[in-house]
Design an enzyme around this catalytic site. Structure first.
Site, short mmCIF file in Angstrom:
data_model
loop_
_atom_site.label_atom_id
_atom_site.label_comp_id
_atom_site.label_asym_id
_atom_site.label_seq_id
_atom_site.Cartn_x
_atom_site.Cartn_y
_atom_site.Cartn_z
N CYS A 1 8.80 5.36 -25.54
CA CYS A 1 9.70 4.24 -25.83
C CYS A 1 9.38 2.98 -25.03
CB CYS A 1 11.14 4.65 -25.56
SG CYS A 1 11.62 6.15 -26.43
N GLU B 1 20.40 3.43 -16.07
CA GLU B 1 20.09 2.00 -16.10
C GLU B 1 21.17 1.19 -15.39
OE1 GLU B 1 18.22 -1.28 -19.20
OE2 GLU B 1 19.24 0.48 -20.01
N PHE C 1 10.56 8.43 -22.55
CA PHE C 1 10.36 9.83 -22.20
C PHE C 1 9.01 9.98 -21.48
CE2 PHE C 1 13.08 12.37 -25.47
CZ PHE C 1 14.22 11.88 -24.87
#
Length: 427
Positions: free
Chosen positions: A176, A328, A413
């Site tokens: 990603c 995050e 990932f």
């Protein structure tokens, strides 16, 4: 001294939008591209909501490519050819005439669609429990619809031939984070003086059977549960329950500032910083304290020659999964401390889903338009924080704001992390 790197063109196709400006306008009006995919629902996929590109659009792109003499291409390649051509046209540049140029096109490995699984099933022997892959592959070599004809680097191969990229051609597949890494790698080549021009971007078309099934089994996809599909991607919200898949492709035309000025190009913005790091924590998650994310953000800010006080906005990775949003949030609070509450945060994935490799490039394109329009995009479906996301200043409606520097996160990932710093043209 490093060259300054500018953006002179943008191209995009994503969800229900055929350009970056169209997508920006849709999101600014709180319009989601997430909807029920009837084809996937018919296959029995229970959470079939995704931000997919209509088959009619793909068919029209295929017709255009065939008319230009191109072979049958995969969906990611079709999207890439469209978005790349748009970026080049937007930049008003003759790419073939440029000598020192590079192509950086992120795309992850493609997955089998339901039709391919049916073809594979024909070679299954129930008495032995084995699949004759040799026979399957031999037949596939002569089949135009073959999965094995749909290479990960197909789009890069076609674009390299079409625009005569023969210096540097790369296809990052860093999960990603790949789209952000493609943009950042092109930026580095120009900043270090190795290239004058770079076409950077990503493409992904994963709203099909196997990816949806795989991520559903993994527990990463949001369950639909009879809700409006447009409402189930809820980044940073206490009710978040997983991400929504998305299709899309986006490209930026990057040039050294000197090269762009010499040809009289309109400068749309700057790529001013980049960092890429790989963790060794877990394949599907990062340290919950956000330390690795924070380190990557800090390094990107330092690469841009800035401090945390210079960051006006964060375009978050914001997947709407419990793990990512918590991590995050922790990273933002760890790095920015008391400044956290004053820095507006947006997750574009609330409106367009998660297009995996393509997400970083799409979000970079939207960030450049935010800088141009001095407008913060909203995070759709956000209502209330939980303990982990509390304190994050989530933007809930399109908001005019003075923005000079945007930090854009992409975390993948396998511990693949990348951060871009995108900056406005000086007034």
């Amino acid at each position: 001294m490093a060259n300054k790197v500018v953006v002179t063109g943008i191209g995009l196709i994503c969800g229900q939008a055929m350009s970056a400006n169209e997508l920006f306008e849709r999101i600014s009006q709180c319009q989601s591209s997430v909807r029920k995919n009837e084809k996937l629902a018919a296959y029995g996929v229970t959470n079939s909501a995704c931000s997919f590109i209509d088959e009619q659009v793909l068919a029209a792109l295929d017709v255009q490519c065939r008319a230009q003499g191109l072979p049958q291409l995969s969906a990611p390649a079709l999207l890439a050819i469209y978005a790349a051509a748009q970026a080049i046209e937007n930049a008003d540049i003759n790419v073939k005439s440029i000598e020192r140029k590079g192509l950086f096109l992120a795309c992850n490995k493609q997955s089998l669609e339901a039709e391919h699984l049916l073809g594979l099933a024909k070679h299954f022997d129930p008495t032995t429990g084995k699949v004759d892959l040799d026979m399957f592959m031999e037949m596939q070599r002569h089949e135009k619809q073959s999965y094995f004809h749909k290479r990960q680097d197909m789009a890069a191969l076609v674009l390299a031939e079409r625009y005569e990229f023969d210096d540097v051609v790369m296809t990052p597949g860093d999960a990603c984070a790949a789209g952000g890494i493609a943009v950042g790698t092109g930026y580095r080549y120009i900043a270090q003086g190795e290239l004058d021009v770079a076409l950077v971007g990503a493409t992904e078309a994963m709203c099909n059977y196997m990816p949806m099934l795989s991520f559903s089994i993994l527990g990463a996809l949001a369950p639909q549960s009879g809700e409006d599909p447009a409402s189930i991607s809820r980044p940073f919200d206490r009710a978040r329950s997983g991400f929504v898949m998305g299709d899309g492709s986006a490209f930026l035309m990057l040039e050294s500032e000197q090269h762009a000025q010499a040809r009289g190009a309109k400068i749309l913005g700057y790529v001013s910083g980049f960092a890429k790091q790989t963790e060794s924590w877990r394949i599907t998650s990062s340290p919950k304290d956000g330390s690795d994310y924070a380190r990557c953000m800090s390094d990107a800010i330092a690469d841009a020659g800035l401090s945390i006080n210079d960051i006006d906005h964060i375009n978050a990775h914001g997947t709407s999964t419990e793990q990512n949003d918590s991590c995050e949030s922790a990273a933002i609070k760890k790095l920015f401390g008391e400044l956290t509450a004053s820095i507006p945060v947006t997750s574009n994935k609330s409106a367009i889903g998660h297009s995996l490799a393509a997400s970083g490039a799409i979000e970079a394109a939207l960030s450049i338009i935010s800088l141009q329009q001095q407008l913060l995009l909203p995070t759709l479906n956000f209502c209330e924080s939980d303990e982990d996301t509390a304190g994050i200043n989530v933007v809930q409606q399109a908001t005019p704001s003075k923005i000079k520097h945007i930090l854009s996160n992409s975390f993948g990932f396998g511990g693949e992390n990348s951060v871009l710093i995108l900056s406005a043209v000086a007034e």
